[in-house]
Every structure is written in C-alpha cells, then in structure tokens.
Design an enzyme around this catalytic site. Structure first.
Site, short mmCIF file in Angstrom:
data_model
loop_
_atom_site.label_atom_id
_atom_site.label_comp_id
_atom_site.label_asym_id
_atom_site.label_seq_id
_atom_site.Cartn_x
_atom_site.Cartn_y
_atom_site.Cartn_z
N SER A 22 37.47 30.86 39.12
CA SER A 22 37.79 31.47 37.83
C SER A 22 39.20 31.10 37.38
CB SER A 22 37.68 32.99 37.91
OG SER A 22 36.36 33.38 38.06
N HIS A 55 40.46 38.29 34.02
CA HIS A 55 39.90 39.06 35.14
C HIS A 55 40.52 38.67 36.48
CE1 HIS A 55 36.90 35.66 35.53
NE2 HIS A 55 37.00 35.98 36.82
N GLY A 58 36.88 32.47 42.92
CA GLY A 58 38.10 31.71 43.19
C GLY A 58 38.25 30.52 42.26
N ASP A 60 38.80 36.60 27.80
CA ASP A 60 39.07 36.58 29.24
C ASP A 60 40.12 35.53 29.58
OD1 ASP A 60 38.97 37.28 31.89
OD2 ASP A 60 37.04 36.30 32.29
#
Length: 179
Positions: free
Chosen positions: A128, A27, A126, A57
């Site tokens: 992630s 993402h 941020g 992800d």
C-alpha cells in the site's frame, strides 16, 4: 521506493523530487503525525505527515533534507489501457524492494465513486502506498487495496488523482494543515 512504518502498520511510498514530498496511502499513516521512513541510500528517520486526503486515501510526508533520490514521473490521465504490462513495487509483508509484474485488467474500475486501475500484479499488505509503474517507468498509480481471499485482484489510484492533490497541496503549501 520508501518503506514506511508506524506502530500499527507498514507500507510503501515514493518520492516526488520536484515537490520534495513522499507519497503514500492515508491508511498506511492514519492516526500518526510522524512515521518512520527507510530506504536505499538514506538513513532510517522520522518523517512528518504534511497532508492527508481520506477520500482518495492519499498522504504526503515531509522528505528529509538532503534526500537524493532519482526523480519519478507521474503519468498523464488515461495513460493505461487494458492489457498493458505494469509493475507493482513495494515492501509486502516487510520484504524489501519487491517487484511484481502483471497487466492492467481494467483501466477504469469504479469503486465508491472513484475510478481505480485494476491489476493482476500481486499486491499484498505492505505494498500500500507504493507505485504502480508502466513499462516507460512512469508512475501510473498508487497501490491502494486488494480484494481479500481473491487471486491477484489489486487496485491502484490513478496518477492523475495524485497530480491533482499535489497541485492543490503545493498551491496552499504552508497554509494547509493535515485534514
């Protein structure tokens, strides 16, 4: 820990030296074939997206030639237990190299048929794609999502999922296109 930027978002990632790839969340890079990466002792540069896995992800980026970063170790399956001290590392809201400490609240929290590590370490936009690290310095997970408007309910994809994806990618390297 590497900062990743696209026209739409920013995030974090980390470098696997032996495989010469940067791990982040899908993402973070979604919809981009190249992203800007930046970090300590490296120049800001474009990195090509090599592999994406929307189910977990995950995304793998091409590391720049000559990248000289220390090796990190992915922890084995079941490497964390409730109450273990961990650290989330990343670039929340663009604040470089932020470390937040917490505990593992639940080692296997099922969400969408995937077990995640639930932590109370502060994870924000941020973070992630950045690593969740144990006291031994091993990456136990990839910081993936939070529950909005909660008080430190963060979730990381366990490292064993990353290891499996890396193994599949390396076995098909050069024959596998982005999904």
């Amino acid at each position: 820990v590497i900062q990743i930027a696209t026209p739409m978002s920013t995030g974090s990632g980390f470098y696997l030296k032996d495989e010469h790839i940067i791990i982040t969340n899908n993402h973070v890079i979604q919809g981009n074939r190249e992203v800007v990466i930046d970090g300590r002792k490296m120049d800001k540069t474009l990195a090509r997206v090599l592999y994406t896995d929307p189910r977990y992800d995950l995304a793998f980026l091409e590391a720049p030639e000559g990248m000289d970063k220390p090796a990190v170790q992915l922890a084995a399956e079941n490497a964390v237990s409730e109450g273990d001290t961990i650290m989330a590392i990343g670039h929340p809201f663009g604040l470089d190299y932020t470390f937040t400490q917490g505990i593992v609240s639940k080692a296997n929290r099922l969400h969408n048929d995937i077990n995640y590590i639930q932590t109370d370490a502060a994870i924000n936009p941020g973070n992630s794609g950045g690593p969740l690290v144990n006291e031994a310095g091993q990456v136990v997970g990839v910081n993936t999502f939070i529950i909005q408007n909660s008080n430190n309910l963060g979730f990381a994809l366990p490292a064993h999922y990353v290891s499996e994806a890396v193994e599949k990618y390396m076995a098909k390297k050069g024959k596998l296109a982005c999904r």
